[in-house]
Scaffold this active site. Structure first.
Site, short mmCIF file in Angstrom:
data_model
loop_
_atom_site.label_atom_id
_atom_site.label_comp_id
_atom_site.label_asym_id
_atom_site.label_seq_id
_atom_site.Cartn_x
_atom_site.Cartn_y
_atom_site.Cartn_z
N ASP A 30 0.72 -1.25 -0.07
CA ASP A 30 0.03 0.05 0.01
C ASP A 30 0.69 1.15 -0.08
O ASP A 30 1.85 1.10 0.29
CB ASP A 30 -1.09 -0.02 1.23
CG ASP A 30 -0.29 -0.36 2.59
OD1 ASP A 30 1.07 -0.28 2.45
OD2 ASP A 30 -1.04 -0.63 3.24
N ASN A 81 -8.09 -2.53 13.90
CA ASN A 81 -9.24 -2.90 13.29
C ASN A 81 -9.20 -4.13 12.53
O ASN A 81 -10.37 -4.35 11.95
CB ASN A 81 -9.96 -1.53 12.81
CG ASN A 81 -9.12 -1.18 11.49
OD1 ASN A 81 -8.31 -1.69 11.04
ND2 ASN A 81 -9.50 -0.08 10.99
N HIS A 107 -7.09 -4.49 9.93
CA HIS A 107 -6.77 -4.30 8.32
C HIS A 107 -5.72 -5.09 7.88
O HIS A 107 -4.82 -5.15 9.01
CB HIS A 107 -6.92 -2.84 7.98
CG HIS A 107 -5.96 -1.88 8.45
ND1 HIS A 107 -6.09 -0.77 9.03
CD2 HIS A 107 -4.57 -2.16 8.67
CE1 HIS A 107 -5.00 0.00 9.44
NE2 HIS A 107 -4.06 -0.88 9.09
N GLU A 148 -9.64 -1.74 4.74
CA GLU A 148 -10.21 -1.33 6.19
C GLU A 148 -11.54 -2.40 6.25
O GLU A 148 -12.26 -2.90 5.28
CB GLU A 148 -10.99 0.11 6.12
CG GLU A 148 -9.44 1.00 6.09
CD GLU A 148 -9.02 1.40 7.40
OE1 GLU A 148 -8.77 0.36 8.27
OE2 GLU A 148 -8.64 2.29 7.80
C1 GLP Z 1 -0.35 0.28 8.54
C2 GLP Z 1 -0.18 -0.38 7.47
C3 GLP Z 1 -0.60 -1.81 7.67
C4 GLP Z 1 0.15 -2.27 8.69
C5 GLP Z 1 -0.54 -1.41 9.87
C6 GLP Z 1 0.13 -2.03 11.31
O1 GLP Z 1 -2.06 0.91 8.66
N1 GLP Z 1 -0.82 -0.03 6.25
O2 GLP Z 1 0.15 -2.73 6.49
O3 GLP Z 1 -0.10 -3.83 8.99
O4 GLP Z 1 -0.13 -0.17 9.68
O5 GLP Z 1 1.16 -1.51 11.55
P1 GLP Z 1 2.25 -1.52 13.06
O6 GLP Z 1 2.86 -2.69 12.70
O7 GLP Z 1 2.83 -0.33 13.17
O8 GLP Z 1 1.41 -1.88 14.11
#
Ligand code: GLP
Length: 238
Positions: free
Chosen positions: A67, A136, A138, A143
């Site tokens: 992404d 959440n 995702h 989402e």
């Molecule tokens: C972002 C990314 C996700 C990732 C998520 C969790 O929203 N788009 O791909 O999995 O963060 O991040 P973290 O590992 O910092 O909790």
């Protein structure tokens, strides 16, 4: 589903890195699906070490990222292109032209999305997809929604996601409202999926995703249907 419940983040990082390294050794020209977020950073550090001491080689590897925020230039230090460059690509012998991140600046976002999916198909699909998980549920920026979105698409970020990611920005106002994310098809068609999660804050959502109903309200729950899913996680905060 294979589950590795680790004692801490260091163990999560080591286990994830060794799974990715094993993929690279068994298929030197593998297509790796990569993720941003804080969780994979430890694994990326270990991969850099492994590359520098000759254990693994990125020279034939192709990467496709999940992404990108809309509206951030690649040199913006909050863009996911910048994240990947600084946390991995700049430190290993990957060919930069073989690293793909969705273009969050594309004027025609639909065309960019279709081209991204077509590129993954042309590459022969993803051999190993690394995923983090949002609070959440995702994955990528898919989402919670009424239906699983299969293709790469532009998404409006949930307020909870913007709040969670605000920690990386100067203020919440700077967090983009939209992102472009790989959809569920490319993720689910990956030959192997590796989900990583870290800390007590993720414990409940990991449990829901892996053992609750498969529902687009918990996007990661779709992974229960993947034939080769490995989960590496810890519920501890150290
Ligand atoms: C972002 C990314 C996700 C990732 C998520 C969790 O929203 N788009 O791909 O999995 O963060 O991040 P973290 O590992 O910092 O909790």
């Amino acid at each position: 589903m294979r589950i590795f419940k680790c004692k801490n983040y260091a163990e999560v990082s080591a286990k994830a890195a060794s799974i990715i390294a094993a993929q690279m050794i068994t298929k030197p020209n593998a297509v790796l699906g990569l993720a941003t977020g804080s969780t994979p950073v430890g694994a990326y550090k270990i991969l850099i070490e492994k590359c520098n001491n000759g254990e693994i080689d990125f020279s034939e590897i192709t990467t496709v990222n999940l992404d990108e925020y809309c509206g951030l230039t690649p040199d913006n230090d909050q863009s996911y292109r910048y994240f990947m460059n600084t946390n991995l690509f700049d430190h290993v012998n990957v060919r930069k032209e073989c690293t793909f991140v969705p273009d969050g600046l594309a004027e025609d976002a639909e065309a960019e999305s279709a081209a991204y999916d077509a590129r993954i198909v042309a590459l022969g699909g993803i051999d190993l997809q690394l995923l983090g998980i949002g609070g959440n549920g995702h994955i990528g920026f898919n989402e919670p929604a009424a239906a699983f979105d299969m293709a790469t698409h532009t998404v409006e970020l949930k307020e909870s996601t913007r709040q969670a990611n605000a920690r990386f920005f100067n203020s919440i106002d700077e967090v983009p409202t939209h992102a472009i994310t790989m959809g569920m098809r490319s993720i689910m068609q990956a030959k192997k999926v590796l989900l990583v999660a870290n800390g007590s804050k993720k414990a409940e959502i990991v449990e829901k995703a892996l053992y609750g109903p498969v529902t687009p309200e918990v996007p990661a729950s779709i992974l229960q249907l993947h034939p080769d899913l490995t989960v590496v996680y810890t519920e501890n905060d150290d």
